[in-house]
Design a protein around this motif. Structure first.
Motif, PDB file in Angstrom:
ATOM      1  N   TYR A 110      37.318  34.503  28.702  1.00  0.00           N
ATOM      2  CA  TYR A 110      38.406  33.896  29.461  1.00  0.00           C
ATOM      3  C   TYR A 110      39.696  34.709  29.384  1.00  0.00           C
ATOM      4  O   TYR A 110      40.778  34.159  29.529  1.00  0.00           O
ATOM      5  CB  TYR A 110      38.666  32.465  28.952  1.00  0.00           C
ATOM      6  N   VAL A 111      39.598  36.004  29.180  1.00  0.00           N
ATOM      7  CA  VAL A 111      40.798  36.815  28.987  1.00  0.00           C
ATOM      8  C   VAL A 111      41.628  36.923  30.267  1.00  0.00           C
ATOM      9  O   VAL A 111      42.848  37.082  30.204  1.00  0.00           O
ATOM     10  CB  VAL A 111      40.423  38.212  28.449  1.00  0.00           C
ATOM     11  N   LEU A 112      41.006  36.817  31.436  1.00  0.00           N
ATOM     12  CA  LEU A 112      41.741  36.905  32.693  1.00  0.00           C
ATOM     13  C   LEU A 112      42.004  35.565  33.346  1.00  0.00           C
ATOM     14  O   LEU A 112      42.967  35.427  34.108  1.00  0.00           O
ATOM     15  CB  LEU A 112      40.962  37.787  33.695  1.00  0.00           C
ATOM     16  N   ASP A 113      41.161  34.599  33.106  1.00  0.00           N
ATOM     17  CA  ASP A 113      41.289  33.292  33.761  1.00  0.00           C
ATOM     18  C   ASP A 113      40.832  32.210  32.788  1.00  0.00           C
ATOM     19  O   ASP A 113      39.674  32.213  32.363  1.00  0.00           O
ATOM     20  CB  ASP A 113      40.426  33.260  35.028  1.00  0.00           C
ATOM     21  N   PRO A 114      41.719  31.276  32.409  1.00  0.00           N
ATOM     22  CA  PRO A 114      41.341  30.249  31.430  1.00  0.00           C
ATOM     23  C   PRO A 114      40.354  29.223  31.968  1.00  0.00           C
ATOM     24  O   PRO A 114      39.864  28.385  31.208  1.00  0.00           O
ATOM     25  CB  PRO A 114      42.675  29.589  31.083  1.00  0.00           C
ATOM     26  N   ARG A 115      40.047  29.281  33.247  1.00  0.00           N
ATOM     27  CA  ARG A 115      39.154  28.287  33.844  1.00  0.00           C
ATOM     28  C   ARG A 115      37.806  28.854  34.289  1.00  0.00           C
ATOM     29  O   ARG A 115      36.889  28.103  34.576  1.00  0.00           O
ATOM     30  CB  ARG A 115      39.836  27.632  35.053  1.00  0.00           C
ATOM     31  N   ARG A 116      37.695  30.175  34.369  1.00  0.00           N
ATOM     32  CA  ARG A 116      36.463  30.782  34.879  1.00  0.00           C
ATOM     33  C   ARG A 116      35.917  31.768  33.859  1.00  0.00           C
ATOM     34  O   ARG A 116      36.538  32.801  33.588  1.00  0.00           O
ATOM     35  CB  ARG A 116      36.722  31.512  36.197  1.00  0.00           C
ATOM     36  N   LYS A 117      34.759  31.462  33.317  1.00  0.00           N
ATOM     37  CA  LYS A 117      34.122  32.373  32.373  1.00  0.00           C
ATOM     38  C   LYS A 117      33.826  33.700  33.061  1.00  0.00           C
ATOM     39  O   LYS A 117      33.213  33.743  34.139  1.00  0.00           O
ATOM     40  CB  LYS A 117      32.831  31.746  31.838  1.00  0.00           C
ATOM     41  N   HIS A 118      34.285  34.799  32.438  1.00  0.00           N
ATOM     42  CA  HIS A 118      34.097  36.152  32.955  1.00  0.00           C
ATOM     43  C   HIS A 118      34.693  36.341  34.358  1.00  0.00           C
ATOM     44  O   HIS A 118      34.287  37.246  35.097  1.00  0.00           O
ATOM     45  CB  HIS A 118      32.614  36.540  32.977  1.00  0.00           C
ATOM     46  N   GLY A 119      35.643  35.492  34.714  1.00  0.00           N
ATOM     47  CA  GLY A 119      36.266  35.638  36.022  1.00  0.00           C
ATOM     48  C   GLY A 119      37.703  36.121  35.903  1.00  0.00           C
ATOM     49  O   GLY A 119      38.349  35.938  34.871  1.00  0.00           O
ATOM     50  N   PRO A 120      38.216  36.717  36.972  1.00  0.00           N
ATOM     51  CA  PRO A 120      37.499  37.166  38.158  1.00  0.00           C
ATOM     52  C   PRO A 120      36.636  38.388  37.863  1.00  0.00           C
ATOM     53  O   PRO A 120      36.844  39.067  36.865  1.00  0.00           O
ATOM     54  CB  PRO A 120      38.621  37.530  39.137  1.00  0.00           C
ATOM     55  N   SER A 121      35.696  38.655  38.770  1.00  0.00           N
ATOM     56  CA  SER A 121      34.781  39.782  38.567  1.00  0.00           C
ATOM     57  C   SER A 121      35.019  40.854  39.624  1.00  0.00           C
ATOM     58  O   SER A 121      35.847  40.701  40.532  1.00  0.00           O
ATOM     59  CB  SER A 121      33.327  39.300  38.635  1.00  0.00           C
ATOM     60  N   LEU A 122      34.265  41.925  39.520  1.00  0.00           N
ATOM     61  CA  LEU A 122      34.343  43.012  40.489  1.00  0.00           C
ATOM     62  C   LEU A 122      33.725  42.637  41.828  1.00  0.00           C
ATOM     63  O   LEU A 122      33.813  43.412  42.784  1.00  0.00           O
ATOM     64  CB  LEU A 122      33.634  44.253  39.941  1.00  0.00           C
ATOM     65  N   LEU A 123      33.125  41.445  41.909  1.00  0.00           N
ATOM     66  CA  LEU A 123      32.427  41.011  43.119  1.00  0.00           C
ATOM     67  C   LEU A 123      33.158  39.908  43.867  1.00  0.00           C
ATOM     68  O   LEU A 123      32.681  39.472  44.926  1.00  0.00           O
ATOM     69  CB  LEU A 123      31.018  40.507  42.766  1.00  0.00           C
ATOM     70  N   ASP A 124      34.284  39.441  43.355  1.00  0.00           N
ATOM     71  CA  ASP A 124      34.969  38.297  43.953  1.00  0.00           C
ATOM     72  C   ASP A 124      35.340  38.564  45.413  1.00  0.00           C
ATOM     73  O   ASP A 124      35.726  39.690  45.767  1.00  0.00           O
ATOM     74  CB  ASP A 124      36.223  37.952  43.162  1.00  0.00           C
ATOM     75  N   PRO A 125      35.271  37.540  46.274  1.00  0.00           N
ATOM     76  CA  PRO A 125      35.673  37.728  47.680  1.00  0.00           C
ATOM     77  C   PRO A 125      37.143  38.108  47.836  1.00  0.00           C
ATOM     78  O   PRO A 125      37.491  38.860  48.748  1.00  0.00           O
ATOM     79  CB  PRO A 125      35.393  36.357  48.308  1.00  0.00           C
ATOM     80  N   ASP A 126      38.001  37.612  46.975  1.00  0.00           N
ATOM     81  CA  ASP A 126      39.429  37.889  47.076  1.00  0.00           C
ATOM     82  C   ASP A 126      39.747  39.271  46.498  1.00  0.00           C
ATOM     83  O   ASP A 126      39.472  39.542  45.319  1.00  0.00           O
ATOM     84  CB  ASP A 126      40.213  36.816  46.322  1.00  0.00           C
ATOM     85  N   ALA A 127      40.330  40.129  47.315  1.00  0.00           N
ATOM     86  CA  ALA A 127      40.613  41.500  46.876  1.00  0.00           C
ATOM     87  C   ALA A 127      41.590  41.526  45.708  1.00  0.00           C
ATOM     88  O   ALA A 127      41.481  42.385  44.826  1.00  0.00           O
ATOM     89  CB  ALA A 127      41.163  42.312  48.050  1.00  0.00           C
ATOM     90  N   ASP A 128      42.555  40.605  45.686  1.00  0.00           N
ATOM     91  CA  ASP A 128      43.517  40.569  44.580  1.00  0.00           C
ATOM     92  C   ASP A 128      42.827  40.199  43.273  1.00  0.00           C
ATOM     93  O   ASP A 128      43.180  40.714  42.204  1.00  0.00           O
ATOM     94  CB  ASP A 128      44.643  39.582  44.878  1.00  0.00           C
ATOM     95  N   ASP A 129      41.844  39.302  43.353  1.00  0.00           N
ATOM     96  CA  ASP A 129      41.091  38.941  42.152  1.00  0.00           C
ATOM     97  C   ASP A 129      40.272  40.126  41.649  1.00  0.00           C
ATOM     98  O   ASP A 129      40.222  40.397  40.443  1.00  0.00           O
ATOM     99  CB  ASP A 129      40.178  37.746  42.431  1.00  0.00           C
ATOM    100  N   ARG A 130      39.625  40.838  42.563  1.00  0.00           N
ATOM    101  CA  ARG A 130      38.875  42.023  42.135  1.00  0.00           C
ATOM    102  C   ARG A 130      39.811  43.039  41.486  1.00  0.00           C
ATOM    103  O   ARG A 130      39.452  43.687  40.484  1.00  0.00           O
ATOM    104  CB  ARG A 130      38.158  42.673  43.328  1.00  0.00           C
ATOM    105  N   ALA A 131      41.006  43.145  42.026  1.00  0.00           N
ATOM    106  CA  ALA A 131      41.975  44.102  41.482  1.00  0.00           C
ATOM    107  C   ALA A 131      42.382  43.748  40.060  1.00  0.00           C
ATOM    108  O   ALA A 131      42.672  44.640  39.252  1.00  0.00           O
ATOM    109  CB  ALA A 131      43.209  44.161  42.380  1.00  0.00           C
TER     110      ALA A 131
END
Length: 342
Positions: A110-131
């Motif tokens: 949860y280092v990037l998002d306290p609500r999503r395990k291992h999220g965001p990822s390199l595959l996320d639809p949102d380009a900002d999240d992938r970034a």
């Protein structure tokens, strides 16, 4: 979308097992001796999450480990800290003082998002999240360079709902482009891990990525021995031999076929002597890191058991003997795990 089936993510923490019995070379079948390189064993800090980082590193050095798999996370070395370079410098001095090698791992839940395990990822639809994930990996490359790490570990992430596989593979390749550029500039290999349930789940998937990216020299493989047992068609020792040319990082634990559950040695189905013999024969010179993230409630106990097990299973010309200085006895784990994360 592909209909291929991968094992589910890890189930909950099992009750504390009895200590495993280290294998005996005398019991192993006779094999032809191949040239080998001494194996170097480490332990992952994601399995010591209840310890301060200084204490975890001192423990591993006292036990005789050669190095550490350092997961960048808030409780140890926070990759998002404003003073990350200063913190990294302190860790580098500590590792040098203790004589520990290091691999930088990026599997914090949860280092990037306290609500999503291992999220965001390199595959996320949102380009900002992938970034955001790309930025984490770029930070990891800088940390690895400053620590003198032999590799940076990463993984693809799971296929997002509503995303077809071709689109996901393009996102993965595009996202890793700047990370590979940074790794090339820093001289630190990027070691992608096939992870059960992820888009990149198997050795074949790793080779698909490698070919897509034009086989860049700094793109390597993290091979998790348990994952081989879990879902690869080849036995783990054969997986090691097949993966040899691309190995940049190795994780190790016991596991059962079809069940993605990291287990202490002796709790699963893997025959370790042939696996370690095959690994030594590849000439792999990085760390082989014990990966027990769901056993932090008894991390010192499992760290104390794991190294003797691996040394007993390794080829005779494997790691150097353990240090002769006395080591304090380690406490037994509680019967009921505490703080387990499903």
């Amino acid at each position: 979308m592909s209909t291929r089936s991968h094992p589910a993510h890890d189930p909950g923490e099992p009750s504390a097992p009895p200590p495993p019995h280290p294998p005996s070379h005398a019991q192993a079948p006779a094999r032809a001796q191949a040239p080998s390189h001494p194996l170097r064993f480490g332990y992952g800090t994601n399995g010591l999450a209840d310890l301060r980082l200084d204490d975890a590193l001192a423990l591993l050095a006292d036990l005789g480990y050669d190095g550490v798999g350092l997961t960048l996370d808030h409780m140890h070395l926070d990759p998002l800290a404003s003073d990350l370079p200063a913190r990294t410098e302190r860790v580098a001095r500590r590792l040098a003082a203790l004589g520990l090698g290091v691999t930088v791992e990026t599997g914090a839940r949860y280092v990037l998002d306290p609500r999503r395990k291992h999220g965001p990822s390199l595959l996320d639809p949102d380009a900002d999240d992938r970034a955001r994930r790309v930025d984490l990996l770029l930070r990891a490359v800088r940390v690895a360079a400053d620590l003198g790490a032999h590799a940076v570990h990463c993984f693809s992430g799971i296929l997002p709902p509503g995303t077809d596989e071709d689109t996901a593979w393009k996102r993965l390749a595009d996202s890793l482009g700047p990370v590979l550029d940074a790794a090339d500039a820093a001289g630190v290999p990027l070691a992608v891990e096939p992870e059960p349930g992820h888009l990149l789940a198997t050795l074949d998937d790793f080779h698909r990525l490698r070919r897509t990216l034009g086989d860049p020299g700094l793109l390597g493989l993290t091979l998790d021995i348990g994952h081989c047992q879990c879902l690869e068609p080849l036995p783990p020792a054969d997986c090691v031999r097949a993966a040899g040319p691309w190995l940049r990082h190795v994780q190790i634990e016991d596991m059962r076929r079809g069940v993605h559950e990291h287990l202490p040695f002796g709790e699963g189905e893997i025959d370790f002597p042939p696996v370690l013999e095959a690994l030594a024969a590849t000439g792999y010179q990085g760390l082989t890191v014990v990966e027990l993230p769901r056993h932090s409630h008894a991390g010192p106990h499992h760290a104390g058991l794991s190294l003797p097990f691996l040394r007993a299973a390794a080829p005779p010309d494997g790691p150097v003997p353990p240090p002769t200085r006395p080591v304090s006895p380690l406490g037994e784990p509680s019967a009921t795990p505490e703080g387990s994360t499903p």
